[in-house]
Design a protein around this motif. Structure first.
Motif, PDB file in Angstrom:
ATOM      1  N   MET A   1      48.077  -3.191  35.926  1.00 31.55           N
ATOM      2  CA  MET A   1      48.997  -3.651  36.971  1.00 31.55           C
ATOM      3  C   MET A   1      50.379  -3.027  36.808  1.00 31.55           C
ATOM      4  O   MET A   1      50.985  -2.542  37.753  1.00 31.55           O
ATOM      5  N   LEU A   2      50.882  -3.053  35.581  1.00 28.47           N
ATOM      6  CA  LEU A   2      52.220  -2.515  35.355  1.00 28.47           C
ATOM      7  C   LEU A   2      52.289  -1.014  35.606  1.00 28.47           C
ATOM      8  O   LEU A   2      53.348  -0.492  35.956  1.00 28.47           O
ATOM      9  N   ALA A   3      51.161  -0.327  35.424  1.00 30.04           N
ATOM     10  CA  ALA A   3      51.150   1.116  35.646  1.00 30.04           C
ATOM     11  C   ALA A   3      51.466   1.470  37.097  1.00 30.04           C
ATOM     12  O   ALA A   3      51.907   2.581  37.386  1.00 30.04           O
ATOM     13  N   ARG A   4      51.246   0.531  38.011  1.00 31.74           N
ATOM     14  CA  ARG A   4      51.570   0.790  39.415  1.00 31.74           C
ATOM     15  C   ARG A   4      53.079   0.842  39.636  1.00 31.74           C
ATOM     16  O   ARG A   4      53.546   1.394  40.631  1.00 31.74           O
ATOM     17  N   TRP A   5      53.822   0.216  38.737  1.00 26.71           N
ATOM     18  CA  TRP A   5      55.270   0.107  38.899  1.00 26.71           C
ATOM     19  C   TRP A   5      55.976   0.630  37.648  1.00 26.71           C
ATOM     20  O   TRP A   5      56.439  -0.165  36.815  1.00 26.71           O
ATOM     21  N   PRO A   6      56.059   1.923  37.448  1.00 28.70           N
ATOM     22  CA  PRO A   6      56.743   2.435  36.251  1.00 28.70           C
ATOM     23  C   PRO A   6      58.198   1.994  36.240  1.00 28.70           C
ATOM     24  O   PRO A   6      58.838   1.873  37.286  1.00 28.70           O
ATOM     25  N   LEU A   7      58.707   1.740  35.060  1.00 30.49           N
ATOM     26  CA  LEU A   7      60.105   1.366  34.930  1.00 30.49           C
ATOM     27  C   LEU A   7      61.002   2.492  35.416  1.00 30.49           C
ATOM     28  O   LEU A   7      60.784   3.654  35.056  1.00 30.49           O
ATOM     29  N   PRO A 234      61.031  -3.880  42.376  1.00 25.60           N
ATOM     30  CA  PRO A 234      60.914  -4.918  43.403  1.00 25.60           C
ATOM     31  C   PRO A 234      60.570  -6.262  42.763  1.00 25.60           C
ATOM     32  O   PRO A 234      60.166  -6.314  41.591  1.00 25.60           O
ATOM     33  N   PRO A 235      60.710  -7.363  43.498  1.00 23.76           N
ATOM     34  CA  PRO A 235      60.549  -8.697  42.889  1.00 23.76           C
ATOM     35  C   PRO A 235      59.257  -8.896  42.109  1.00 23.76           C
ATOM     36  O   PRO A 235      59.279  -9.390  40.978  1.00 23.76           O
ATOM     37  N   LEU A 236      58.113  -8.520  42.690  1.00 28.25           N
ATOM     38  CA  LEU A 236      56.850  -8.742  41.992  1.00 28.25           C
ATOM     39  C   LEU A 236      56.773  -7.937  40.708  1.00 28.25           C
ATOM     40  O   LEU A 236      56.337  -8.435  39.669  1.00 28.25           O
ATOM     41  N   ALA A 237      57.222  -6.695  40.752  1.00 27.62           N
ATOM     42  CA  ALA A 237      57.191  -5.849  39.559  1.00 27.62           C
ATOM     43  C   ALA A 237      58.145  -6.377  38.491  1.00 27.62           C
ATOM     44  O   ALA A 237      57.814  -6.409  37.299  1.00 27.62           O
ATOM     45  N   ALA A 238      59.342  -6.793  38.887  1.00 24.35           N
ATOM     46  CA  ALA A 238      60.297  -7.349  37.926  1.00 24.35           C
ATOM     47  C   ALA A 238      59.745  -8.609  37.290  1.00 24.35           C
ATOM     48  O   ALA A 238      59.916  -8.849  36.082  1.00 24.35           O
ATOM     49  N   CYS A 239      59.051  -9.413  38.088  1.00 26.60           N
ATOM     50  CA  CYS A 239      58.440 -10.632  37.582  1.00 26.60           C
ATOM     51  C   CYS A 239      57.355 -10.309  36.550  1.00 26.60           C
ATOM     52  O   CYS A 239      57.335 -10.862  35.455  1.00 26.60           O
ATOM     53  N   ALA A 240      56.458  -9.388  36.904  1.00 26.96           N
ATOM     54  CA  ALA A 240      55.356  -9.046  36.016  1.00 26.96           C
ATOM     55  C   ALA A 240      55.833  -8.385  34.725  1.00 26.96           C
ATOM     56  O   ALA A 240      55.421  -8.757  33.619  1.00 26.96           O
ATOM     57  N   TRP A 241      56.712  -7.389  34.848  1.00 23.72           N
ATOM     58  CA  TRP A 241      57.251  -6.738  33.657  1.00 23.72           C
ATOM     59  C   TRP A 241      57.991  -7.754  32.786  1.00 23.72           C
ATOM     60  O   TRP A 241      57.926  -7.708  31.551  1.00 23.72           O
TER      61      TRP A 241
END
Length: 285
Positions: A1-7, A234-241
């Protein structure tokens, strides 16, 4: 999941503005430390600039404790609650802020909700992380801007009008319903953390540990999410990370200190290395 949203990785010659500006509105006379924990975590997450807005009675202490931050003292009523007119002092810098964290350590629910209701329109462009009593805003209606909420089971029960037992029996259903009703990403914290998005997306994270259930841990998580949002997630990525990095910091402290007894204030110091390691691992995958 996190791989979809690299930092987000700023260029080597980028200045602090590129990494975003986070505003932490937090603390009270009895819980000034919550503002400190959230603010330090936001910086440790990699945000470039930090402003803290806190009750005037504790503002100077926070300024000395976090010299990296600008600190704005907010006017208080005799009871200690924040006055709505205090939002006026934040209006001038609102356009500079890319993420807003509101709620850690704040007291007096009625005053908090009134203050947050007046504050939110100033930051319609920013991702907002609502924590603790600031989450009570959703009891009056859905959020109409990008937002993350971080309730534990007891808070979820109160906000949704359910019972803690019902939330614990069906955390997935509780998180899904809340995310849809409130139009926000929801991280329902617990032994397993459920992350739900307004569009129906659901994820479960089982990598937490008992040591994370300690005073101030949630304040650190809220600040961490805000710092990641300021960097551009974005919000979902910040939440998950945030959920994963918070747990990873706890795991590192468990190895060095033992599974119980480490302090929330120690989590932030682990975050830069944990985020770096997670980023490298996701890039490799």
């Amino acid at each position: 999941m996190l791989a979809r949203w690299p930092l987000p990785k700023p260029p080597e010659d980028a200045d602090k503005e590129v990494r975003g500006h986070v505003l932490v509105v937090a603390g009270s006379d009895e819980m000034p430390g919550a503002a400190l924990l959230a603010a330090v975590a936001a910086l440790r997450a990699g945000a470039g600039k930090l402003t803290i807005a806190a009750p005037a009675a504790i503002a100077q202490g926070l300024a000395f404790a976090i010299p990296e931050s600008r600190v704005i003292g907010l006017p208080q009523a005799r009871s200690g609650g924040l006055l709505v007119r205090g939002t006026e002092s934040l209006a001038a810098t609102a356009h500079l802020v890319s993420a807003l964290v509101v709620g850690p350590g704040m007291q007096q629910e009625r005053a908090v909700v009134g203050f947050v209701r007046a504050l939110m329109p100033l930051f319609g462009h920013a991702t907002v992380v609502l924590d603790a009593l600031a989450m009570s805003l959703v009891r009056t209606g859905a959020v109409d801007q990008p937002a993350v909420l971080t309730p534990h089971a007891g808070e979820m029960a109160y906000l949704s009008g359910s019972t803690k037992e019902a939330v614990c029996e069906d955390p997935v259903g509780a998180a899904r319903e809340a995310a849809t009703r409130w139009n926000a990403c929801v991280a329902l914290k617990g032994g397993s953390t459920i992350i739900a998005s307004p569009d129906g997306g659901l994820w479960q994270f089982d990598g937490g540990s008992a040591g994370l259930a300690t005073s101030g841990s949630g304040d650190t998580l809220a600040g961490l999410m805000g710092g990641l949002a300021a960097r551009g997630l974005p919000p979902l990525a910040a939440c998950a990370w945030g959920v994963v990095a918070h747990a990873s910091a706890g795991a590192a402290l468990s190895r060095s200190h033992g599974p119980l007894g480490y302090l929330a204030r120690e989590l932030a110091g682990e975050l830069p290395a944990r985020l770096h390691a997670l980023g490298k691992r996701r890039a490799a995958n």
